[in-house]
Design a protein around this motif. Structure first.
Motif, PDB file in Angstrom:
ATOM      1  N   MET A   1     -27.899  40.077   2.157  1.00  0.00           N
ATOM      2  CA  MET A   1     -27.378  41.229   2.595  1.00  0.00           C
ATOM      3  C   MET A   1     -26.010  40.846   2.964  1.00  0.00           C
ATOM      4  SD  MET A   1     -28.110  44.183   5.548  1.00  0.00           S
ATOM      5  CE  MET A   1     -29.764  43.584   5.678  1.00  0.00           C
TER       6      MET A   1
ATOM      7  N   PRO B   1     -26.289  48.947   7.159  1.00  0.00           N
ATOM      8  CA  PRO B   1     -27.527  49.439   6.102  1.00  0.00           C
ATOM      9  C   PRO B   1     -28.584  49.062   6.564  1.00  0.00           C
ATOM     10  CG  PRO B   1     -26.413  47.783   5.119  1.00  0.00           C
ATOM     11  CD  PRO B   1     -25.717  47.702   6.371  1.00  0.00           C
ATOM     12  N   PHE B   2     -29.089  48.042   7.358  1.00  0.00           N
ATOM     13  CA  PHE B   2     -30.368  47.609   7.722  1.00  0.00           C
ATOM     14  C   PHE B   2     -31.418  48.368   8.059  1.00  0.00           C
ATOM     15  CE2 PHE B   2     -33.446  44.374   8.213  1.00  0.00           C
ATOM     16  CZ  PHE B   2     -34.130  44.446   9.341  1.00  0.00           C
TER      17      PHE B   2
ATOM     18  N   ALA C   1     -31.937  51.804   7.495  1.00  0.00           N
ATOM     19  CA  ALA C   1     -32.428  52.296   6.348  1.00  0.00           C
ATOM     20  C   ALA C   1     -33.286  51.686   5.281  1.00  0.00           C
ATOM     21  CB  ALA C   1     -31.144  53.246   5.828  1.00  0.00           C
ATOM     22  N   ALA C   2     -32.807  50.644   5.020  1.00  0.00           N
ATOM     23  CA  ALA C   2     -33.375  49.637   4.115  1.00  0.00           C
ATOM     24  C   ALA C   2     -34.467  49.149   4.679  1.00  0.00           C
ATOM     25  CB  ALA C   2     -32.309  48.322   4.027  1.00  0.00           C
ATOM     26  N   ARG C   3     -34.603  48.740   6.065  1.00  0.00           N
ATOM     27  CA  ARG C   3     -35.890  48.404   6.771  1.00  0.00           C
ATOM     28  C   ARG C   3     -37.144  49.491   6.677  1.00  0.00           C
ATOM     29  NH1 ARG C   3     -39.412  45.593   9.102  1.00  0.00           N
ATOM     30  NH2 ARG C   3     -40.126  45.918  11.182  1.00  0.00           N
TER      31      ARG C   3
ATOM     32  N   GLN D   1     -37.272  52.065   4.165  1.00  0.00           N
ATOM     33  CA  GLN D   1     -37.381  51.979   3.035  1.00  0.00           C
ATOM     34  C   GLN D   1     -38.557  50.720   2.627  1.00  0.00           C
ATOM     35  OE1 GLN D   1     -34.462  52.007   0.201  1.00  0.00           O
ATOM     36  NE2 GLN D   1     -35.720  52.205  -1.619  1.00  0.00           N
ATOM     37  N   SER D   2     -38.272  49.491   3.206  1.00  0.00           N
ATOM     38  CA  SER D   2     -39.094  48.572   2.989  1.00  0.00           C
ATOM     39  C   SER D   2     -40.527  48.641   3.594  1.00  0.00           C
ATOM     40  CB  SER D   2     -38.437  47.035   3.413  1.00  0.00           C
ATOM     41  OG  SER D   2     -39.171  46.019   3.252  1.00  0.00           O
TER      42      SER D   2
ATOM     43  N   GLU E   1     -42.389  51.400   1.451  1.00  0.00           N
ATOM     44  CA  GLU E   1     -42.898  50.496   0.243  1.00  0.00           C
ATOM     45  C   GLU E   1     -43.977  49.765   0.646  1.00  0.00           C
ATOM     46  OE1 GLU E   1     -42.952  49.174  -3.683  1.00  0.00           O
ATOM     47  OE2 GLU E   1     -42.411  50.972  -2.791  1.00  0.00           O
TER      48      GLU E   1
ATOM     49  N   GLN F   1     -40.485  40.038  -3.233  1.00  0.00           N
ATOM     50  CA  GLN F   1     -40.200  41.117  -2.708  1.00  0.00           C
ATOM     51  C   GLN F   1     -41.264  42.086  -2.048  1.00  0.00           C
ATOM     52  OE1 GLN F   1     -37.511  43.478  -5.198  1.00  0.00           O
ATOM     53  NE2 GLN F   1     -37.160  45.137  -3.779  1.00  0.00           N
TER      54      GLN F   1
ATOM     55  N   ALA G   1     -41.881  43.281   1.817  1.00  0.00           N
ATOM     56  CA  ALA G   1     -42.114  44.775   1.988  1.00  0.00           C
ATOM     57  C   ALA G   1     -43.641  44.871   2.829  1.00  0.00           C
ATOM     58  CB  ALA G   1     -42.030  45.478   0.983  1.00  0.00           C
TER      59      ALA G   1
ATOM     60  N   ASP H   1     -42.910  43.534   6.275  1.00  0.00           N
ATOM     61  CA  ASP H   1     -42.422  44.542   7.240  1.00  0.00           C
ATOM     62  C   ASP H   1     -43.281  45.501   7.657  1.00  0.00           C
ATOM     63  OD1 ASP H   1     -39.870  43.157   6.707  1.00  0.00           O
ATOM     64  OD2 ASP H   1     -39.092  44.564   5.087  1.00  0.00           O
TER      65      ASP H   1
END
Length: 106
Positions: free
Chosen positions: A1, A10-11, A13-15, A17-18, A21, A94, A98, A101
């Protein structure tokens, strides 16, 4: 990143999402399949072979420990019944990240 100074990071929102998932994968009976052995808050029909998954971040403050467990727990514990998800390519790197996370939110 890439870190961009002065822009909204962006972390979060990305987190989120992760994490979402990771939960999907953990509860997916054909992929992570964590519920086969573990009780997880929000999961249906959990198994009892493995420990209840809660307070994970306090039990494993170093996320690399969880990544190692999901990748190949037989390295730490040759007698484990935990599938080597990474070694056997059941989950990608990946996907493992996820799930980690997600587990860290429990």
């Amino acid at each position: 990143m890439t870190l961009v100074i002065g822009a909204a990071a962006p972390f979060p929102a990305a987190r989120a999402q992760s994490v979402s998932e990771g939960q999907r994968l953990a509860f997916d009976r054909g992929k992570g399949n964590c519920l086969t052995c573990h009780e997880i808050k929000g999961g249906d029909l959990p198994g009892t072979i493995g420990p209840v998954l809660r307070d994970i971040k306090s039990k494993y403050p170093d996320r690399n420990d969880l990544v190692a467990i999901l990748t190949d727990e037989t390295r730490r514990n040759p007698q484990t019944v935990m599938p080597p998800f990474g070694r056997n390519r059941i989950l990608t790197e990946q996907e493992i990240n996820a799930i980690v996370d997600f587990l860290q939110t429990l």
